[in-house]
Design an enzyme around this catalytic site. Structure first.
Site, mmCIF file in Angstrom:
data_model
loop_
_atom_site.group_PDB
_atom_site.id
_atom_site.type_symbol
_atom_site.label_atom_id
_atom_site.label_comp_id
_atom_site.label_asym_id
_atom_site.label_seq_id
_atom_site.Cartn_x
_atom_site.Cartn_y
_atom_site.Cartn_z
ATOM 1 N N ALA A 190 0.875 -1.494 0.006
ATOM 2 C CA ALA A 190 -0.243 0.308 0.357
ATOM 3 C C ALA A 190 1.041 0.870 -0.027
ATOM 4 C CB ALA A 190 -0.806 0.315 1.422
ATOM 5 N N SER A 222 2.734 -2.253 4.353
ATOM 6 C CA SER A 222 2.776 -0.972 3.991
ATOM 7 C C SER A 222 4.486 -0.338 3.301
ATOM 8 C CB SER A 222 2.813 0.599 5.367
ATOM 9 O OG SER A 222 3.384 0.038 5.855
ATOM 10 N N ASP A 223 4.429 0.402 2.352
ATOM 11 C CA ASP A 223 5.255 1.549 2.329
ATOM 12 C C ASP A 223 5.858 1.257 3.443
ATOM 13 O OD1 ASP A 223 7.338 2.025 0.984
ATOM 14 O OD2 ASP A 223 5.575 3.430 -0.812
ATOM 15 N N TRP A 224 7.176 1.370 3.791
ATOM 16 C CA TRP A 224 7.999 1.983 4.690
ATOM 17 C C TRP A 224 7.541 3.549 5.124
ATOM 18 C CZ3 TRP A 224 8.014 -2.813 2.882
ATOM 19 C CH2 TRP A 224 8.906 -3.616 4.015
#
Length: 811
Positions: A190, A222-224
């Protein structure tokens, strides 16, 4: 792994243990849990290569051509092989999860991350992405489809709210993700952005259509740093928050469950998916034993060299290519990029190759003993200085090529030191007592004059040259974009005159402060030659040569994660350089080294234009194969190229009041050009080879039933004197549609090979979904009965056959 087994594992965990699994254990590792025999799983950035857990230039990786070059292959078998190489690199580095492919689209030519995305077209992107996923996961390594969804530009990407209708999302931006879910991808990432008011880590799009309608049974990560709250993502379909261990979940999520704000069954579902992933990659007991990489160094170089040629796009050719080595006595190779090419885009996907074949290297090797090769760099590019390396820098302590990295405590005493190869240090081994990072190098200047020095990072920084302070200041961090904070912090430069070529000590220091990241970059650049003199030298070399190869391109500062582009110009004096050498020698081949579209105002003045993208570590070897006819340039454009930015129908990438409206709707890429009636420099699908083709009979069904796929059979004949490859493309149109449609849209392709004079049959499968549209009123896919046009050709703007197919309804 059976669902019963997953249930039994879940029963062994209490709430705190389950929640702990939903956040990373480190920057790149998920949490392990001994109670269920779960080891940590290791993730790594992609798709340029597999870096591993450390930003360390000594830990090298195979460097693939950029994703835009892979999108230009139009060859799913070769893409699967590249996926196998990524998996092999993952095995070599102990990585379980590769964070690739990127499935965002080339919506605007100004997108700063074009190089990491395949195409402007959802069909081509989906087919290419699915092939890469199959190749990676066939080896038991997980692939990750990113960045879900509408994360198509870099400006304000952390907080931008993209506004798009459900139909536009379904038909365009979600379509590639649906394709890779169909291919069985194990993770979906995401993005940072929001869509229609909901941040993607808490978006309803994670549940529907991703997990519900499409049946995605993997992990949504999640993206970081994208997760910013506890409740909304926990109630939505996000499963894993990265990085860790700190983050919005942990104890806050445990408390939310106990207080009744989040049902424990929601946590159980997330853990179940994580355990399913662990079973797939061999992270559950009995753990999969260590494996041997499938690709050795020679296999890797061979595949990547072949890929450079296969993805290179011959945009134009006035009988200049291929060059005959036996007919050449002297070849001029011109341009800074010939000796210092751009091999990959900037940002988090970067890797450190063990070796690089530059264009100049490749041309010299191919012509060794046959022709003299003269290199003239021409005018400088006028860009900020590059990080210190090993060419004219030495460790002041050991004398070895490179730099000395030291960590100093609060009193300025050394607590750690090591030799490094680069002035770009993104993750130095910081200890709790460290207060300052110091990078020093003994410069061996090749020329006296006004040099440019720079330091990048945040906080208090200084540069000293020969014991004299030339820069000192405090530079606060004003962004939360991790690509800027941790990978590409702003560079602060100063000019200083060196009046000798004797060695001089350069020392950079940066104070470590919380929230400022760990990245420190120290850079230097020699005086650039006077532009007019450099141009004159290039013209002289061109005039004396039998052929000229001029290499031009973009730089790390124009194509990088974290920033969109300000224009499409090559910059510097590169256009002037090409025009000058082309005027001096008609047999000038322009090689374009960029990850995305650029303006080529001289394209009709040169003998040939060859696009090599960011070609990876085997750049020069593959380029030489194409230039001298050992391989055919096999690429086709995955994106329409404008002659000038002002011609492009969709350019806006900048949010207004935090919102970015996708007003172009379903009209993206070549569809947008067709709607406006504009004429680009080069259409989607365009690309020449070293032979010619004649299209013969086309067979398409006169009638199909709604919901059915159909095939288009195309006869082609190789009318040239060399073997070659042709990419036959099919487009559809519905001129009398009751819903808004593109003028025409891409439906499929098939590639064929044939010897000189031989014929071949291309069978293009047109899936049923190519005929359908999303009905927002009915919230369902619908196919209009009636007449559709079927068109066959070599690109979106070069169609050689047109027919019709009647679609019969079933209702």
């Amino acid at each position: 792994m059976s669902e019963d087994m997953l249930d039994r594992l879940l029963e062994k965990l209490d709430l705190a243990q389950k929640v702990r699994l939903l956040s990373g254990a480190t920057t790149w590792r998920t949490a392990g849990e001994q109670a269920v025999g779960l080891r940590e799983m290791v993730t790594s950035d992609g798709p340029a290569g597999v870096r591993g857990e450390a930003w360390d230039e000594r830990l090298t990786s195979a460097l693939l051509p950029s994703a835009s070059a892979i999108g230009a292959l139009w060859d799913e078998d070769l893409v699967e092989e590249l996926g196998g190489l990524l998996a092999s690199e993952a095995v070599r580095k102990g990585v379980d999860v590769v964070l690739a492919p990127t499935l965002n689209l080339h919506r605007t030519p100004l997108g700063g991350r074009h190089f990491e995305c395949f195409s402007e077209d959802p069909v081509l992107t989906g087919r290419t992405g699915a092939a890469l996923v199959r190749g990676i996961q066939a080896a038991g390594v997980a692939a990750t489809a990113k960045h879900y969804v509408a994360n198509d530009s870099e400006t304000g990407r952390m907080h931008v709210d993209v506004r798009a209708s459900e139909r536009v999302l379904r038909e365009v931006y979600l379509a590639p993700f649906e394709a890779v879910v169909g291919a069985g991808v194990w993770l979906v990432m995401a993005g940072y952005n929001s869509v229609n008011g909901a941040t993607m880590t808490a978006s309803p799009l994670l549940a529907e259509p991703l997990k519900g309608e499409w049946g995605f049974d993997g992990v949504v990560v999640s993206d970081w740093g994208a997760l910013r709250s506890t409740l909304e993502p926990a109630l939505a379909a996000l499963d894993l928050a990265m990085p860790g261990p700190q983050g919005p979940w942990g104890a806050s999520l445990v408390r939310a469950v106990r207080d009744g704000h989040v049902p424990e069954r929601a946590v159980d579902e997330k853990v179940r998916r994580l355990l399913r992933l662990a079973g797939r990659v061999g992270a559950l007991e009995p753990h999969r034993p260590p494996r041997t990489p499938a690709f050795g160094p020679d296999d890797t170089r061979t595949l990547l060299r072949r890929t450079v040629a296969a993805g290179s796009v011959l945009l134009s050719n006035r009988a200049a290519l291929p060059l005959d080595p036996s007919a050449l006595a002297e070849v001029a190779v011109i341009g800074v990029h010939a000796d210092c090419p751009r091999l990959q885009g900037g940002g988090s996907a970067g890797v450190f190759p063990a070796h690089v074949v530059t264009p100049l290297d490749g041309i010299r090797a191919r012509l060794e003993g046959l022709a003299r090769v003269v290199h003239v760099p021409g005018p400088g590019l006028g860009v900020p200085p590059a990080p210190l390396g090993t060419d004219w820098c030495g460790d002041p302590r050991s004398g070895r090529p490179g730099v000395l990295l030291r960590l100093l405590d609060e009193a300025g005493h050394e607590i750690y030191a090591e030799h490094r190869l680069s002035g770009r240090q993104l993750e130095p081994p910081v200890t709790p007592a460290a207060r300052t990072v110091e990078i020093s190098a003994l410069l061996r200047p090749q020329a006296a004059g006004e040099w440019t020095f720079g330091i990048a990072g945040f906080g208090r920084m200084s540069l000293t040259l020969g014991g004299r302070t030339v820069l000192d200041g405090t530079f606060p961090c004003t962004t939360d974009d991790p690509a800027v904070v941790h990978v590409n912090p702003p560079l602060h430069t100063v000019r200083a005159t060196l009046d000798t070529t004797e060695p001089v000590l350069l020392t950079a220091r940066r104070e470590l402060v919380p929230g400022a990241g760990r990245a420190t970059v120290v850079a230097a650049a020699a005086p650039e030659p006077e532009a007019a003199a450099a141009l004159a030298e290039a013209v002289r070399a061109a005039r004396d040569a039998d052929a000229v190869i001029v290499v031009v391109g973009t730089t790390e500062h124009t194509e990088t994660e974290g920033h969109d582009r300000g224009g499409l110009s090559l910059g510097g004096h590169q256009d002037e350089l090409v025009r000058a050498v082309a005027a001096a020698n008609r047999r000038t081949i322009a090689v374009v080294n960029s990850g995305g579209p650029v303006e080529l105002p001289w394209r009709d003045e040169v003998g040939a234009v060859l696009l090599t993208w960011f070609p990876g570590q085997e750049a020069g070897a593959g380029l030489a194969d194409v230039l001298f006819g050992d391989s055919e340039p096999g690429g086709r454009l995955p994106t329409t190229w404008a002659a000038a930015l002002t011609d492009a129908p969709v350019t806006h990438a900048h949010p207004v009041d935090g919102r970015l409206a996708y007003d172009d709707g379903v009209h993206i890429g070549h569809r947008a050009w067709l709607r406006t009636g504009g004429r680009p420099a080069y259409w989607f699908g365009h690309g020449l080879g070293y032979t010619t083709w004649e299209y013969g009979t086309v067979h398409a069904p006169a009638e199909v039933t709604e919901g059915s796929s159909f095939a288009v059979l195309v006869q082609v004949r190789n009318t040239g004197d060399r073997p070659g490859r042709e990419v036959v493309q099919v487009y559809l149109a519905r001129p009398e549609s009751t819903v808004e449609r593109p003028v025409r849209w891409f439906a499929g392709y098939a590639a064929v090979h044939a010897e000189a004079g031989a014929s071949a049959s291309a069978v293009v499968e047109v899936p049923a979904r190519a005929l359908r549209h999303w009905s927002e009123a009915e919230e369902a896919w619908r196919t209009e009965p009636g007449t559709y046009r079927v068109m066959v050709g070599r690109s979106a703007g070069d169609l050689v056959w047109s027919g019709t197919v009647e679609v019969r309804g079933t209702r």
